[in-house]
Scaffold this active site. Sequence first.
Site, mmCIF file in Angstrom:
data_model
loop_
_atom_site.group_PDB
_atom_site.id
_atom_site.type_symbol
_atom_site.label_atom_id
_atom_site.label_comp_id
_atom_site.label_asym_id
_atom_site.label_seq_id
_atom_site.Cartn_x
_atom_site.Cartn_y
_atom_site.Cartn_z
ATOM 1 N N GLU A 263 38.216 -17.011 118.998
ATOM 2 C CA GLU A 263 39.324 -17.896 119.319
ATOM 3 C C GLU A 263 38.991 -19.296 118.798
ATOM 4 O OE1 GLU A 263 42.256 -17.284 120.693
ATOM 5 O OE2 GLU A 263 41.828 -15.141 120.947
ATOM 6 N N ASN B 159 50.516 -15.175 113.040
ATOM 7 C CA ASN B 159 49.890 -14.273 112.075
ATOM 8 C C ASN B 159 50.308 -12.818 112.285
ATOM 9 O OD1 ASN B 159 48.156 -13.659 109.952
ATOM 10 N ND2 ASN B 159 46.405 -13.335 111.307
ATOM 11 N N LYS C 50 41.644 -7.422 130.418
ATOM 12 C CA LYS C 50 41.872 -6.102 129.822
ATOM 13 C C LYS C 50 41.455 -4.988 130.766
ATOM 14 C CE LYS C 50 41.471 -7.633 124.998
ATOM 15 N NZ LYS C 50 40.625 -7.644 123.781
ATOM 16 N N LEU D 95 44.696 0.789 119.135
ATOM 17 C CA LEU D 95 44.096 2.008 119.665
ATOM 18 C C LEU D 95 44.933 2.548 120.833
ATOM 19 C CD1 LEU D 95 40.318 0.966 119.664
ATOM 20 C CD2 LEU D 95 41.526 2.384 117.989
ATOM 21 N N VAL E 23 45.561 -4.166 125.143
ATOM 22 C CA VAL E 23 44.149 -3.774 125.151
ATOM 23 C C VAL E 23 43.907 -2.881 123.931
ATOM 24 C CG1 VAL E 23 42.274 -2.691 126.433
ATOM 25 C CG2 VAL E 23 44.167 -3.763 127.676
ATOM 26 N N ALA F 223 44.200 -3.474 120.675
ATOM 27 C CA ALA F 223 45.065 -3.633 119.495
ATOM 28 C C ALA F 223 45.890 -2.367 119.294
ATOM 29 C CB ALA F 223 44.250 -3.995 118.262
ATOM 30 N N ASP G 213 38.914 -12.712 128.919
ATOM 31 C CA ASP G 213 39.776 -11.796 128.172
ATOM 32 C C ASP G 213 39.416 -10.348 128.483
ATOM 33 O OD1 ASP G 213 41.777 -11.265 126.031
ATOM 34 O OD2 ASP G 213 40.032 -10.452 124.980
ATOM 35 N N LYS H 186 49.023 -10.555 127.312
ATOM 36 C CA LYS H 186 48.289 -9.994 128.452
ATOM 37 C C LYS H 186 48.663 -10.623 129.795
ATOM 38 C CE LYS H 186 44.180 -9.330 125.584
ATOM 39 N NZ LYS H 186 44.740 -10.080 124.441
ATOM 40 N N THR I 246 53.470 -13.254 121.617
ATOM 41 C CA THR I 246 52.964 -14.591 121.912
ATOM 42 C C THR I 246 51.732 -14.486 122.810
ATOM 43 O OG1 THR I 246 54.127 -14.985 124.007
ATOM 44 C CG2 THR I 246 55.377 -15.331 121.972
#
Length: 855
Positions: free
Chosen positions: A682, A491, A697, A628, A624, A626, A693, A594, A570
């Site tokens: 998810e 996506n 981060k 920002l 981390v 997106a 997650d 990540k 990915t």
Amino acid sequence: MKQESSTLSKVNNDSSIVNNEFIEHDFVAQGTAENKLAKHAIQVHKFGGSSLATSECIKRVLEIIRANCQLNDIVVVSANGKTTDSLFAIYSLVERTIAEQEKQLSDEITAAISVLAQSQAQLITELLNANNSKQLLCQLDKDISQLTTWLAADIAQHKNDILAFGEVWSARLFSALLNEQVCPSNFIDARDFLVIDNEQSGLVDNATSAAQLRQRRQFGKLAVITGYISQDSRGTSCTLGRNGSDYSATIIAALVAASNVTLWTDVDGIYSADPRVVPSARKLHRLPNGVAKELGRLGNPVLHAKTLLPLINPLSEHHTHLHVASSFDAQVIGTEIGKFGQIAKQELSVTYLNDLLLAQSVSFTGDCAAKARAEFAPICMDDQQGFMVITQAQQKSLSHWLASHDVEITFKPVAIIATVGHRVAERGDIKARFKRSLKTAKPLQLVGGDNSHSVIAILPEPCSIELLNKVHHEMTKDARHIGLVVAGMGNIGERFLSLLPAQLNNVYALENLHLVGLLSSKKALINNDGIDVNQATSLFAQQAIAYDNDQLISWLTQHPYDELIVVDITPSEDFSLLYERIFALGIHIIGANKWAASSSTQAYNKLVNTADSHNSLWLGNTTVGAGLPINYAIDDLRQSGDSISELSGIFSGTLSWLFETYDGSVKFSTLLLNALAQGITEPDPREDLSGRDVQRKLLILARKAGFELALEDIDCQNLVPEALQRLSLEDFLSRANELDDYFASALSEATSKAACIRYVARFQYNANAITGNNPAGISAKVSLEVLPKNDPFANLIPGDNIFKINSRWYQDNPLIIQGPGAGRDVTAGGLHSDLVKICQQLAHKQNQVKIKGMS
């Protein structure tokens, strides 16, 4: 010995997919019952004199043969080191003594012959075992005796036979060495098959030469052939001119329809100018045939003027690619010459020639001009103004030719400097820039090359090094080519690609960026000539083929760009395990993935060190937040001298949405299943609820802030009860209502305090808190917290992330960054931000030219 390996074959540049055929290297030692030729296209490998100058050099070449040759390949060799120069010197000495009426070879000549013989004998004894060296030493003694006899006789009759000894000795020794240490080999004297019309034109009798070569090649043996020498139709020895071994290699390649010719020399490729005098010269990884031919004609120090002639046949469907590589550093990818697409056609280079003559005559106009051009092949010519530029060696023959026409001629000493590139003479912008760069040199004329691949300036004075560097800078300052490989066709990957065409058109930093690779977890589309960014996803769907990691790394190793950037979109841990190998190739990575940035301390430090040692850039702002700019902010603070003491916030867009939305009006499980249906969580919501997650981060940001810690140093509250953690997804979703009591109770308790619940990440460093139990002074955790409703973390738009930074500069009033923490648009936008930043950094990068053997 037998060496077997499988590698990704070179990408066919006329294709737009990864070539999936494997090459098997199969060397079979003498004494093995059966030798079989490997089933692959023939390749020709030519080794120059500097590559074979010493026993150490020759041993290095043996390793190149082991790694790159198969039994049906062909090896062409020059004379060892300066052997041919020594033979020329001895010949000249004898010529002089004849002119002085001396009847016998002088002591000086005898001494020179002795030194030559000793140098050859030393190579033989250093490299071969006793039995083989004895045999070659006997042959050498016979050759030296023959050389002495010829020198004492009519030397003009035997000149080419005398000069041929260097190649014969080199090929004979190398073949014997292969037989002893690597594989079956047979030595072939090129005079036994290669027939030309005469030394002046050097035109090859292809039919006769090909037939005779077929007779002399032996099944199951690697052919070692002499370069530089040949014969004419009468059987008289001929040479192909100084540096003619390159020409020999391409002639032989044409005779056997070889797929590739590699010229192993003392430089690792062809540069945009002579790197010995232009420090900023950049390697030209790929050159179209016509451009390379023009470079050789106009003075490039690597390319022989005739080298490309046998490989350029517009009527033939067979195309041989030529490579230039360094035997002194065989792992470095050199220059490839052949048929390429638009990216390679954008390359520009600058070359020069001094000690030329500008010849002016009425015979260089009108119908006579064509005859003059055909007769003398001038550097350049203008049949309107009646002049041509020739070498000084051509002056006498040109004067004689014009004397027969009874016309006058004038000669003027000149030099030339030229910009060479695909169809540059037809490009007004290139010609205008070239003219501006020559303003102080005051050229006499500006002339386009006959094939349009050069613009030539005729100079009244020799071309200085200062002028060459100035013109080179002006012509090539924007010429770097950056390849882009996108891994991840999901996506976000598709959105990244959909934004790419507009970015390439609008952002100056991306001017020289070319999309060359698309990868999913199982399929790849690789095209060195570029992938149309407007059709990227459809081309991938139509043309991508299966690949594995070794094939991918093999292609990355051989990529033909000044720089290569891999954008990893990915979620794959397996792909992140390739980072170290990618960094070791000097390739740059932009990662939304990540896994690498949150790997074990040892693995992470190794990745950072590998990237640093190979000048690879690693950007990962989208790991981390997106899009920002949290990573950028931390980097900027640290680089500016600030020190960070606290990082905290809400780092999960999913958990932000859940807890900003959860008010007790519906059960938590109902809200969770609704979020799953909307694609907010998810596919397995436990990935979000586990806190892993957020934990990763926080680790990534803490490391970015300069702290060394591991994932296990961060306490993580898993919001999934232990009884539900190991169930199948189907079973978990059917029992999701078991979450309700816990969250209802937590919300009720918070509400009673006029507070709310939020899943918060916190990292703190306090030098005063350093103890035996906490030697680093660090506390880090991710957990569900009860927060007052006026807390900055309590009032977000559902799905937003918020990051709070406390530092030496931001103590009482922390720095806060807030905004969407997920979504295809913002994540794709963040990746493009990283892409622009990395291209801006690369624009100022200077690659140091390393010349390991070039004299």
